[in-house]
Design a protein around this motif. Structure first.
Motif, PDB file in Angstrom:
ATOM      1  N   PHE A  71      37.853  29.805  45.624  1.00  0.00           N
ATOM      2  CA  PHE A  71      36.827  29.382  44.678  1.00  0.00           C
ATOM      3  C   PHE A  71      37.261  29.815  43.292  1.00  0.00           C
ATOM      4  O   PHE A  71      37.500  30.997  43.040  1.00  0.00           O
ATOM      5  CB  PHE A  71      35.484  30.011  45.035  1.00  0.00           C
ATOM      6  CG  PHE A  71      34.730  29.289  46.116  1.00  0.00           C
ATOM      7  CD1 PHE A  71      33.581  28.563  45.816  1.00  0.00           C
ATOM      8  CD2 PHE A  71      35.167  29.320  47.435  1.00  0.00           C
ATOM      9  CE1 PHE A  71      32.885  27.889  46.810  1.00  0.00           C
ATOM     10  CE2 PHE A  71      34.484  28.649  48.437  1.00  0.00           C
ATOM     11  CZ  PHE A  71      33.341  27.933  48.119  1.00  0.00           C
ATOM     12  N   VAL A  72      37.382  28.830  42.402  1.00  0.00           N
ATOM     13  CA  VAL A  72      37.783  29.094  41.020  1.00  0.00           C
ATOM     14  C   VAL A  72      36.572  28.850  40.125  1.00  0.00           C
ATOM     15  O   VAL A  72      35.968  27.777  40.177  1.00  0.00           O
ATOM     16  CB  VAL A  72      38.942  28.178  40.585  1.00  0.00           C
ATOM     17  CG1 VAL A  72      39.437  28.577  39.201  1.00  0.00           C
ATOM     18  CG2 VAL A  72      40.073  28.236  41.597  1.00  0.00           C
ATOM     19  N   CYS A  73      36.215  29.854  39.322  1.00  0.00           N
ATOM     20  CA  CYS A  73      34.935  29.782  38.600  1.00  0.00           C
ATOM     21  C   CYS A  73      35.063  30.204  37.144  1.00  0.00           C
ATOM     22  O   CYS A  73      35.707  31.218  36.839  1.00  0.00           O
ATOM     23  CB  CYS A  73      33.909  30.689  39.272  1.00  0.00           C
ATOM     24  SG  CYS A  73      33.704  30.383  41.033  1.00  0.00           S
ATOM     25  N   ASP A  74      34.435  29.433  36.270  1.00  0.00           N
ATOM     26  CA  ASP A  74      34.303  29.831  34.874  1.00  0.00           C
ATOM     27  C   ASP A  74      33.699  31.230  34.812  1.00  0.00           C
ATOM     28  O   ASP A  74      32.714  31.517  35.494  1.00  0.00           O
ATOM     29  CB  ASP A  74      33.388  28.853  34.134  1.00  0.00           C
ATOM     30  CG  ASP A  74      34.169  27.843  33.318  1.00  0.00           C
ATOM     31  OD1 ASP A  74      35.358  27.641  33.597  1.00  0.00           O
ATOM     32  OD2 ASP A  74      33.576  27.245  32.400  1.00  0.00           O
ATOM     33  N   ASN A  75      34.299  32.084  33.975  1.00  0.00           N
ATOM     34  CA  ASN A  75      33.854  33.472  33.863  1.00  0.00           C
ATOM     35  C   ASN A  75      34.229  33.947  32.471  1.00  0.00           C
ATOM     36  O   ASN A  75      35.246  34.597  32.279  1.00  0.00           O
ATOM     37  CB  ASN A  75      34.551  34.300  34.944  1.00  0.00           C
ATOM     38  CG  ASN A  75      33.731  35.479  35.408  1.00  0.00           C
ATOM     39  OD1 ASN A  75      34.144  36.628  35.262  1.00  0.00           O
ATOM     40  ND2 ASN A  75      32.569  35.213  35.973  1.00  0.00           N
ATOM     41  N   HIS A  76      33.402  33.590  31.482  1.00  0.00           N
ATOM     42  CA  HIS A  76      33.763  33.783  30.083  1.00  0.00           C
ATOM     43  C   HIS A  76      33.231  35.090  29.500  1.00  0.00           C
ATOM     44  O   HIS A  76      32.085  35.466  29.774  1.00  0.00           O
ATOM     45  CB  HIS A  76      33.201  32.643  29.235  1.00  0.00           C
ATOM     46  CG  HIS A  76      33.729  31.287  29.587  1.00  0.00           C
ATOM     47  ND1 HIS A  76      35.053  30.936  29.433  1.00  0.00           N
ATOM     48  CD2 HIS A  76      33.105  30.186  30.081  1.00  0.00           C
ATOM     49  CE1 HIS A  76      35.228  29.686  29.807  1.00  0.00           C
ATOM     50  NE2 HIS A  76      34.060  29.207  30.217  1.00  0.00           N
ATOM     51  N   PRO A  77      34.031  35.753  28.641  1.00  0.00           N
ATOM     52  CA  PRO A  77      33.482  36.843  27.830  1.00  0.00           C
ATOM     53  C   PRO A  77      32.421  36.287  26.881  1.00  0.00           C
ATOM     54  O   PRO A  77      32.432  35.075  26.589  1.00  0.00           O
ATOM     55  CB  PRO A  77      34.702  37.346  27.056  1.00  0.00           C
ATOM     56  CG  PRO A  77      35.896  36.824  27.789  1.00  0.00           C
ATOM     57  CD  PRO A  77      35.457  35.526  28.411  1.00  0.00           C
ATOM     58  N   PRO A  78      31.516  37.123  26.389  1.00  0.00           N
ATOM     59  CA  PRO A  78      30.465  36.628  25.478  1.00  0.00           C
ATOM     60  C   PRO A  78      31.017  35.929  24.236  1.00  0.00           C
ATOM     61  O   PRO A  78      30.411  35.001  23.724  1.00  0.00           O
ATOM     62  CB  PRO A  78      29.704  37.903  25.099  1.00  0.00           C
ATOM     63  CG  PRO A  78      29.930  38.830  26.255  1.00  0.00           C
ATOM     64  CD  PRO A  78      31.340  38.537  26.725  1.00  0.00           C
ATOM     65  N   ARG A  79      32.160  36.404  23.755  1.00  0.00           N
ATOM     66  CA  ARG A  79      32.820  35.751  22.620  1.00  0.00           C
ATOM     67  C   ARG A  79      34.121  35.142  23.134  1.00  0.00           C
ATOM     68  O   ARG A  79      35.042  35.857  23.523  1.00  0.00           O
ATOM     69  CB  ARG A  79      33.107  36.752  21.502  1.00  0.00           C
ATOM     70  CG  ARG A  79      31.854  37.319  20.858  1.00  0.00           C
ATOM     71  CD  ARG A  79      32.203  38.389  19.835  1.00  0.00           C
ATOM     72  NE  ARG A  79      33.020  37.870  18.750  1.00  0.00           N
ATOM     73  CZ  ARG A  79      32.547  37.278  17.652  1.00  0.00           C
ATOM     74  NH1 ARG A  79      31.240  37.110  17.511  1.00  0.00           N
ATOM     75  NH2 ARG A  79      33.365  36.852  16.711  1.00  0.00           N
TER      76      ARG A  79
END
Length: 202
Positions: A62-70
């Protein structure tokens, strides 16, 4: 099933795949259930994804978007799938299927550190790479074409990429982003580049 004007692709049997691995891309709350970029119609492909993974009983990632706040991507898209939020979590319906998880900070799985490690250390264990999830014309298309060009560059003739149409989908915004049109364009783009686009794997 990805929204299309008509389905023109064939069905293949699950036992025709050789040493498969399934990549499930961005089936997270932030694209399926909540947030500025979600489209609940994407949930319509969940049952087909479950049936696929049940039929293949193989390794999945499973590959998932996982962004820092900035993050730079937020200059192009609304803020979404921030690390530690519910948007970044795999939808509840698919959580029991997770065997491995790779976070990514762009629309293209190929550039994620976890995938680069997989490419170098594990790719040789598999022959057929099945890619499912959302969005067909963004994250799926970019990942698939990048991987296909990598396989071509290194002449990896024992590997192929399979995209089942009933397990991918994109979002629809009336007058802005027509799901049927963009699904068609993305799937045909993959097909003419040598990707095995099929209606269903059963």
């Amino acid at each position: 099933m990805a929204r299309l004007e008509k389905d023109i692709y064939s069905t293949i049997p699950a036992d025709s795949l050789k040493n498969p691995v399934v990549f499930v891309v961005d089936m997270v709350n932030g694209f399926c259930k909540e947030g500025d970029l979600h489209d609940k119609a994407i949930l319509d492909i969940v049952d087909a994804q479950k049936e696929l993974m049940d039929a293949l009983e193989c390794r999945n990632v499973f590959v998932c978007d996982n962004h820092p706040p900035r993050t730079r991507e937020f200059e192009s898209y609304p803020k979404h799938c921030v690390i530690g939020t519910s948007e970044a979590q795999v939808i509840e319906e698919l959580q029991p299927y997770i065997k491995r998880h790779i976070p990514k900070n762009s629309t293209n799985t190929f550039h994620a550190q976890g995938f680069q490690e997989f490419l170098k250390e594990e790719m040789d264990r598999y022959n057929d790479i099945v890619v499912v999830g959302c969005c067909t014309d963004l994250c799926i298309l970019q990942f698939v074409l990048s991987l296909q060009s990598y396989l071509n560059e290194h002449n990896m003739v024992n590997h192929s990429i399979v995209v089942p149409v009933d397990c991918v989908e994109t979002y629809h915004i009336e007058g802005v982003h027509d799901a049927a049109l963009w699904n068609k364009m993305a799937l045909e783009n993959m097909r003419i580049n040598g990707v095995n686009v099929v209606s269903h794997i059963k």
